[in-house]
Design a protein around this motif. Structure first.
Motif, PDB file in Angstrom:
ATOM      1  N   ALA A  30     -21.201 -24.925  26.300  1.00 53.69           N
ATOM      2  CA  ALA A  30     -22.038 -25.113  25.037  1.00 53.69           C
ATOM      3  C   ALA A  30     -23.322 -23.913  25.004  1.00 53.69           C
ATOM      4  CB  ALA A  30     -22.453 -26.694  25.052  1.00 53.69           C
ATOM      5  N   ASP A  31     -23.840 -23.856  26.323  1.00 49.04           N
ATOM      6  CA  ASP A  31     -25.020 -22.750  26.232  1.00 49.04           C
ATOM      7  C   ASP A  31     -24.440 -21.429  26.046  1.00 49.04           C
ATOM      8  OD1 ASP A  31     -27.486 -21.893  27.247  1.00 49.04           O
ATOM      9  OD2 ASP A  31     -26.478 -20.914  28.972  1.00 49.04           O
ATOM     10  N   LYS A  32     -23.244 -21.165  26.666  1.00 43.76           N
ATOM     11  CA  LYS A  32     -22.598 -19.686  26.081  1.00 43.76           C
ATOM     12  C   LYS A  32     -22.234 -19.838  24.760  1.00 43.76           C
ATOM     13  CE  LYS A  32     -18.397 -16.762  26.897  1.00 43.76           C
ATOM     14  NZ  LYS A  32     -18.617 -16.429  25.652  1.00 43.76           N
ATOM     15  N   TYR A  33     -21.892 -20.849  24.073  1.00 42.46           N
ATOM     16  CA  TYR A  33     -21.589 -20.736  22.529  1.00 42.46           C
ATOM     17  C   TYR A  33     -22.841 -20.550  22.011  1.00 42.46           C
ATOM     18  CZ  TYR A  33     -20.496 -22.386  17.764  1.00 42.46           C
ATOM     19  OH  TYR A  33     -20.406 -22.447  16.598  1.00 42.46           O
ATOM     20  N   THR A  34     -23.954 -21.142  22.134  1.00 43.62           N
ATOM     21  CA  THR A  34     -25.268 -21.139  21.560  1.00 43.62           C
ATOM     22  C   THR A  34     -25.750 -19.499  21.586  1.00 43.62           C
ATOM     23  OG1 THR A  34     -26.547 -22.026  23.359  1.00 43.62           O
ATOM     24  CG2 THR A  34     -25.744 -23.542  21.599  1.00 43.62           C
ATOM     25  N   ARG A  35     -25.713 -19.086  22.953  1.00 40.59           N
ATOM     26  CA  ARG A  35     -26.158 -17.649  23.201  1.00 40.59           C
ATOM     27  C   ARG A  35     -25.339 -16.746  22.164  1.00 40.59           C
ATOM     28  NH1 ARG A  35     -24.966 -16.019  28.098  1.00 40.59           N
ATOM     29  NH2 ARG A  35     -24.343 -17.952  28.797  1.00 40.59           N
ATOM     30  N   ASP A  36     -24.101 -17.038  22.145  1.00 39.29           N
ATOM     31  CA  ASP A  36     -23.176 -16.068  21.402  1.00 39.29           C
ATOM     32  C   ASP A  36     -23.806 -16.220  19.918  1.00 39.29           C
ATOM     33  OD1 ASP A  36     -21.886 -14.792  23.791  1.00 39.29           O
ATOM     34  OD2 ASP A  36     -20.266 -16.119  23.385  1.00 39.29           O
ATOM     35  N   GLN A  37     -23.775 -17.215  19.497  1.00 37.10           N
ATOM     36  CA  GLN A  37     -24.257 -17.481  18.241  1.00 37.10           C
ATOM     37  C   GLN A  37     -25.672 -17.126  17.844  1.00 37.10           C
ATOM     38  OE1 GLN A  37     -25.357 -21.613  17.156  1.00 37.10           O
ATOM     39  NE2 GLN A  37     -24.505 -21.652  15.218  1.00 37.10           N
ATOM     40  N   ALA A  38     -26.651 -16.787  18.910  1.00 38.05           N
ATOM     41  CA  ALA A  38     -27.809 -16.430  18.548  1.00 38.05           C
ATOM     42  C   ALA A  38     -27.688 -14.904  18.465  1.00 38.05           C
ATOM     43  CB  ALA A  38     -28.772 -16.766  19.804  1.00 38.05           C
ATOM     44  N   ARG A  39     -26.689 -14.110  19.138  1.00 43.15           N
ATOM     45  CA  ARG A  39     -26.713 -12.664  19.137  1.00 43.15           C
ATOM     46  C   ARG A  39     -25.839 -12.440  17.766  1.00 43.15           C
ATOM     47  NH1 ARG A  39     -23.838 -13.064  24.680  1.00 43.15           N
ATOM     48  NH2 ARG A  39     -25.412 -12.827  25.879  1.00 43.15           N
ATOM     49  N   GLY A  40     -25.142 -13.275  17.173  1.00 39.41           N
ATOM     50  CA  GLY A  40     -24.737 -12.961  15.915  1.00 39.41           C
ATOM     51  C   GLY A  40     -22.967 -12.812  16.143  1.00 39.41           C
ATOM     52  N   TRP A  41     -22.366 -13.624  15.446  1.00 34.86           N
ATOM     53  CA  TRP A  41     -21.015 -13.616  15.721  1.00 34.86           C
ATOM     54  C   TRP A  41     -20.312 -12.059  15.120  1.00 34.86           C
ATOM     55  CZ3 TRP A  41     -19.696 -16.915  18.952  1.00 34.86           C
ATOM     56  CH2 TRP A  41     -20.246 -18.132  19.089  1.00 34.86           C
ATOM     57  N   GLU A  42     -21.093 -11.554  14.381  1.00 32.95           N
ATOM     58  CA  GLU A  42     -20.430 -10.110  13.715  1.00 32.95           C
ATOM     59  C   GLU A  42     -20.719  -9.182  14.644  1.00 32.95           C
ATOM     60  OE1 GLU A  42     -24.640 -10.848  12.473  1.00 32.95           O
ATOM     61  OE2 GLU A  42     -23.018 -11.814  12.097  1.00 32.95           O
ATOM     62  N   LYS A  43     -21.554  -9.319  15.605  1.00 32.18           N
ATOM     63  CA  LYS A  43     -21.834  -8.264  16.620  1.00 32.18           C
ATOM     64  C   LYS A  43     -20.785  -8.459  17.852  1.00 32.18           C
ATOM     65  CE  LYS A  43     -26.574  -7.810  15.548  1.00 32.18           C
ATOM     66  NZ  LYS A  43     -28.005  -8.011  16.005  1.00 32.18           N
ATOM     67  N   LEU A  44     -20.235  -9.387  17.942  1.00 28.24           N
ATOM     68  CA  LEU A  44     -19.132  -9.643  19.168  1.00 28.24           C
ATOM     69  C   LEU A  44     -17.902  -9.388  18.682  1.00 28.24           C
ATOM     70  CD1 LEU A  44     -21.035 -12.939  20.134  1.00 28.24           C
ATOM     71  CD2 LEU A  44     -21.149 -10.916  21.336  1.00 28.24           C
ATOM     72  N   PRO A  45     -16.812  -9.202  19.605  1.00 26.77           N
ATOM     73  CA  PRO A  45     -15.530  -8.897  19.334  1.00 26.77           C
ATOM     74  C   PRO A  45     -14.926 -10.041  18.424  1.00 26.77           C
ATOM     75  CG  PRO A  45     -16.020  -8.898  21.675  1.00 26.77           C
ATOM     76  CD  PRO A  45     -17.110  -9.206  20.992  1.00 26.77           C
ATOM     77  N   PRO A  46     -13.972  -9.873  17.451  1.00 23.85           N
ATOM     78  CA  PRO A  46     -13.380 -10.752  16.630  1.00 23.85           C
ATOM     79  C   PRO A  46     -12.716 -11.916  17.566  1.00 23.85           C
ATOM     80  CG  PRO A  46     -12.927  -8.615  15.909  1.00 23.85           C
ATOM     81  CD  PRO A  46     -13.618  -8.387  17.299  1.00 23.85           C
TER      82      PRO A  46
END
Length: 117
Positions: free
Chosen positions: A11-27
């Motif tokens: 859950a922590d990883k999910y929230t950190r990735d969400q804070a980075r912005g999904w558009e900046k992460l791999p599809p």
């Protein structure tokens, strides 16, 4: 305790990735993170459901070490044992899939199509 910690870390990883912005992460990263959290939470729920019966099995074994070889088991105990085994199977499958995803054996993310920052 370990199942709780893995669910918390997922859950922590999910929230950190969400804070980075999904558009900046791999599809596919959001889907990957959600599936991972779902698998660990499923395992945690199965663990919590099974905990009382695991205590019952422990104390039954302490009183009658060969209880499993006695025939027939009482109807209530046999039904509880069947439910325990089914929930434990689901827990093991969820943990196995989550481990395979977290360790990179199963990948739902396409790294080649990553969006540049």
């Amino acid at each position: 305790v370990l199942t709780f910690l893995t669910a918390l870390f997922a859950a922590d990883k999910y929230t950190r990735d969400q804070a980075r912005g999904w558009e900046k992460l791999p599809p596919g990263r959001q889907r990957y993170d959600l599936i991972l959290v779902g698998l660990y939470v499923t395992a945690l729920v199965m663990t919590i459901i099974n905990a009382p019966f695991e205590d019952r099995l422990f104390y039954t074994h302490r009183r009658v070490p060969s209880y499993w070889s006695l025939a027939p088991l009482s109807g209530g105990f046999a039904g509880d044992l069947d439910r325990y085994l089914a929930f434990n199977f689901v827990r093991q499958i969820a943990l196995g899939l989550a481990w395979a995803m977290a360790s990179g054996h199963i990948s739902l993310v396409t790294e080649a199509a990553a969006v540049s920052q």
